[in-house]
Design a protein around this motif. Structure first.
Motif, PDB file in Angstrom:
ATOM      1  N   UNK A   9       0.809  -1.216   0.000  1.00  0.00           N
ATOM      2  CA  UNK A   9       0.000   0.000   0.000  1.00  0.00           C
ATOM      3  C   UNK A   9       0.843   1.265   0.000  1.00  0.00           C
ATOM      4  N   UNK A 100     -13.144  -2.676 -11.802  1.00  0.00           N
ATOM      5  CA  UNK A 100     -12.015  -2.571 -10.871  1.00  0.00           C
ATOM      6  C   UNK A 100     -11.823  -3.887 -10.122  1.00  0.00           C
ATOM      7  N   UNK A 101     -12.896  -4.389  -9.552  1.00  0.00           N
ATOM      8  CA  UNK A 101     -12.819  -5.644  -8.799  1.00  0.00           C
ATOM      9  C   UNK A 101     -12.520  -6.832  -9.714  1.00  0.00           C
ATOM     10  N   UNK A 104      -8.790  -6.572 -10.428  1.00  0.00           N
ATOM     11  CA  UNK A 104      -8.102  -6.876  -9.168  1.00  0.00           C
ATOM     12  C   UNK A 104      -8.168  -8.373  -8.864  1.00  0.00           C
ATOM     13  N   UNK A 130      -3.635  -1.124  -9.247  1.00  0.00           N
ATOM     14  CA  UNK A 130      -4.226  -2.458  -9.083  1.00  0.00           C
ATOM     15  C   UNK A 130      -3.138  -3.527  -9.107  1.00  0.00           C
ATOM     16  N   UNK A 245     -22.448   3.939 -10.438  1.00  0.00           N
ATOM     17  CA  UNK A 245     -22.779   3.772  -9.022  1.00  0.00           C
ATOM     18  C   UNK A 245     -23.240   2.370  -8.680  1.00  0.00           C
ATOM     19  N   UNK A 247     -21.674  -0.343  -9.351  1.00  0.00           N
ATOM     20  CA  UNK A 247     -20.500  -1.147  -9.008  1.00  0.00           C
ATOM     21  C   UNK A 247     -20.727  -2.627  -9.379  1.00  0.00           C
TER      22      UNK A 247
ATOM     23  N   UNK B  97     -17.671  -3.223   1.804  1.00  0.00           N
ATOM     24  CA  UNK B  97     -18.610  -4.161   1.180  1.00  0.00           C
ATOM     25  C   UNK B  97     -18.913  -5.306   2.169  1.00  0.00           C
ATOM     26  N   UNK B 264      -6.781   0.704   0.029  1.00  0.00           N
ATOM     27  CA  UNK B 264      -7.045  -0.707  -0.282  1.00  0.00           C
ATOM     28  C   UNK B 264      -8.399  -0.865  -0.972  1.00  0.00           C
ATOM     29  N   UNK B 266     -10.001   1.376  -2.756  1.00  0.00           N
ATOM     30  CA  UNK B 266      -9.882   1.937  -4.102  1.00  0.00           C
ATOM     31  C   UNK B 266      -9.285   0.936  -5.072  1.00  0.00           C
ATOM     32  N   UNK B 267      -8.231   0.252  -4.666  1.00  0.00           N
ATOM     33  CA  UNK B 267      -7.520  -0.630  -5.595  1.00  0.00           C
ATOM     34  C   UNK B 267      -8.012  -2.080  -5.561  1.00  0.00           C
ATOM     35  N   UNK B 268      -9.163  -2.310  -4.955  1.00  0.00           N
ATOM     36  CA  UNK B 268      -9.766  -3.645  -5.050  1.00  0.00           C
ATOM     37  C   UNK B 268     -11.177  -3.572  -5.627  1.00  0.00           C
ATOM     38  N   UNK B 269     -11.935  -2.537  -5.277  1.00  0.00           N
ATOM     39  CA  UNK B 269     -13.309  -2.499  -5.810  1.00  0.00           C
ATOM     40  C   UNK B 269     -13.803  -1.085  -6.086  1.00  0.00           C
ATOM     41  N   UNK B 270     -12.956  -0.119  -5.969  1.00  0.00           N
ATOM     42  CA  UNK B 270     -13.250   1.300  -6.114  1.00  0.00           C
ATOM     43  C   UNK B 270     -14.171   1.802  -4.999  1.00  0.00           C
ATOM     44  N   UNK B 271     -15.437   1.402  -4.984  1.00  0.00           N
ATOM     45  CA  UNK B 271     -16.299   1.830  -3.882  1.00  0.00           C
ATOM     46  C   UNK B 271     -17.468   0.868  -3.751  1.00  0.00           C
ATOM     47  N   UNK B 272     -18.200   1.013  -2.658  1.00  0.00           N
ATOM     48  CA  UNK B 272     -19.385   0.186  -2.416  1.00  0.00           C
ATOM     49  C   UNK B 272     -20.548   0.760  -3.232  1.00  0.00           C
ATOM     50  N   UNK B 273     -21.412  -0.112  -3.732  1.00  0.00           N
ATOM     51  CA  UNK B 273     -22.563   0.305  -4.551  1.00  0.00           C
ATOM     52  C   UNK B 273     -23.327   1.437  -3.860  1.00  0.00           C
TER      53      UNK B 273
END
Lengths: 393, 393
Positions: A9, A100-101, A104, A130, A245, A247, B97, B264, B266-273
């Motif tokens: 990180x 993104x996921x 990743x 990533x 949004x 995701x 998430x 972390x 950001x680089x795994x899923x960007x954000x939660x729905x």
């Protein structure tokens, strides 16, 4: 000190676009046309709504299996089978928390600490991070600006020069963000041959699949001879259906690898939100006509940009962006970006898209409606021109 | 072979509960009361619905920042400040998430490959895999069955024996899944002293915070003297608000670490729905009376189980489970679980919760309504009793 932090990180930074939002607060007095963001002004293809459990096999309160809600996976399997003209089995379709996921997940599934990933550059601004967050080493291979200048450019040579004993995969997005270049069938075939020669994975990011303005349209590298066994095909609802949004995205994995990818999902987030999956399921019914209309609108915004923008920039074959060449500007790229914000338009700084791109800036031509885009392009042109006369310095 | 896979994923398995679902298909002829699942029969506290952008500052189609939607973070900060009786700054609250992603995020942020995590055992069935997927080594330290037998048990001694130069963190959930044991203030203070002595992180999983049946109620280790700087407090909407499909939870980080955890995410899923975050935001308005009513219903299901179940089991102080001791059963634990399924009740196999728990099985007493629970308990009692007479073998 036992309470240490992962070095992985340390190697990644916060989103560079957050810095642009900060500059907007500081430098602008009026409203700003935010062309630094990657988005469309289109209405979302579906919205969250309550539903009956029978409609989807799951209620909103039920968590879905880690690989995705069965009805969504089946619908995606049918959808991709139609698009590919060949059977895409359900067990190769994995629902993810956006592209993104998806990316990743693939990186974590295939990389060991220190393994290398070749990134066709310029690239999506989070690709580097990533790879690093997954313990890998990102090696940018500049190809898209060269191909933009000369489609006959031998882009495989720099890949051959960059490949090493720890190289495991190649990441690219097609059409490319930020240049708008599109790898065609012949170029993709050369990429597959390179991957075969070194036995590499291909991670193909199709975020802009609906905005391919070529006559041939969306072309997936997985469909080329020899590619299926090594290609992870990445898809998302964010751009095609105008729902970032949500995701929600999905992977088509090589045969036999769906379970492996599911394990990574299970042990990082368990599963994607069920309501997002249901909304994706309803969005998937969007007609081909509607999607074609959105593609047409994006192409019109591209054409408007091409017609009005006087700053040198890449020719766009697909995607939602053009990349501005600031080498002829009378000041530094940072001065240009700041002057644009002061004039009421924000662009994304080039260095976010590649180590060799500090002299560039990305413009998203679908972030605002055409009338606003026209005004914004005028402002950009004025900033660019004024530096020559020294007015803006 | 360049197309290798991460060794981390070799070390994790698919969900052991999926195997139970498979057994149900094979062994049962009629309907099965699925007490192997960890869930409540309660109605969700909120459901997905359309909303106006003004209500939340974001539309469903807009993606939220990686740390969470600003209005939800502020609401969670207020919520936790009220509960803790002290200021919980917004920048220490990170939306995740679900609890799975919260715990995974912390582990990835603090572990290097080969670092060790002590897990107070028996434990949540995915804890082991989460540590392995983050490159860590999970060291189970059996304490909860011993504490269930004798609350005065010196649980710190086995922790002292298990700590080593690579130990970085301690994971535990309180109240405990699967035993129902609750660490009280004095026990948590001893755990904090141990963590301070070795300078370890504490990862405190509060998934069952609303189902603490003690007079004191929910007690967060972060509130104990010296604990805040080393405690990641994990929360989820899955159990408290009966919304596991929402896949939304949150972390309260030690001061100054919110940005690190955000990276972390950001680089795994960007954000939660965004829709999940909005639904969580509306669920957060659930009254204390309603949450207390749900706690009372869970306690009644616990009491019903205590009254009817003749199989030896742990005493439940909190959570939604009791752990059944099968050592006195006339057959193997597997035979017991299979016979239960054939009789119409599924339980979760003990080994999923700890290496030393093969002779146990987990029962969730809130997975079905009380009338169905009564019938299911009768069936379990019959299976248990019949082995003595040889009937079920």
């Amino acid at each position: 000190m036992r309470r240490a932090f992962s070095r992985r990180l340390d190697k990644v930074s916060r989103s560079p676009l957050v810095a642009v939002d900060g500059l907007i607060q500081t430098l602008s007095e009026g409203p700003v046309s935010k062309l630094h963001q990657g988005k469309t002004y289109f209405e979302p293809c579906a919205r969250p709504r309550p539903w009956l459990r029978e409609e989807f096999g799951l209620g909103a309160e039920d968590h879905a299996p880690p690989s995705g809600a069965p009805m969504l996976r089946r619908a995606l399997s049918s959808h991709m089978s139609r698009r590919w003209g060949q059977d895409v089995p359900v067990d190769q379709v994995i629902v993810t928390n956006g592209a993104t996921h998806a990316i990743s997940s693939v990186l974590h599934a295939v990389l060991e600490e220190g393994d290398e990933v070749l990134i066709l550059s310029p690239q999506w601004l989070f690709a580097h991070g990533l790879v690093r967050a997954a313990g890998g080493v990102a090696r940018e291979v500049p190809v898209f600006l060269e191909l933009s200048d000369d489609p006959a450019y031998d882009f495989v040579s720099p890949l051959q020069a960059a490949v090493g004993p720890r190289t495991r995969a190649v990441y690219f997005n097609n059409p490319n963000n930020p240049t708008g270049f599109r790898l065609d069938r012949e170029q993709l075939a050369r990429l597959v041959a390179f991957a075969e020669q070194h036995d590499l994975w291909l991670i193909a990011d199709h975020a802009y699949e609906n905005y391919d303005f070529s006559d041939e349209g969306y072309l997936d590298v997985a469909l080329l001879p020899g590619a299926a066994e090594r290609t992870f095909s990445v898809h998302t609802f964010s751009k095609t259906y105008a729902m970032p949004g949500l995701r929600t995205g999905y992977l088509v994995t090589p045969p036999g690898l769906g379970d492996l990818l599911t394990k990574w999902g299970l042990y990082t987030l368990y599963s994607v939100a069920t309501a997002s999956q249901f909304t994706a399921y309803t969005a998937l019914r969007t007609s081909q006509e509607e999607l074609a209309l959105r593609r047409k609108k994006a192409a019109e915004a591209r054409d408007l940009t091409e017609r009005l923008l006087t700053v040198p920039h890449t020719t766009v074959q697909g995607g939602l962006y053009t990349f501005l060449d600031l080498s002829g500007y009378g000041g530094t790229p940072q001065e240009f970006l700041h002057a644009c914000i002061a004039a009421g338009v924000s662009l994304a700084p080039g260095e976010a898209f590649g180590e060799h791109c500090a002299g560039w800036a990305r413009l998203c031509f679908t972030a605002v409606e055409p009338a606003e885009l026209s005004t914004a392009l005028d402002k950009i042109n004025s900033v660019y021109a004024s530096a020559y006369s020294g007015e803006a310095r």
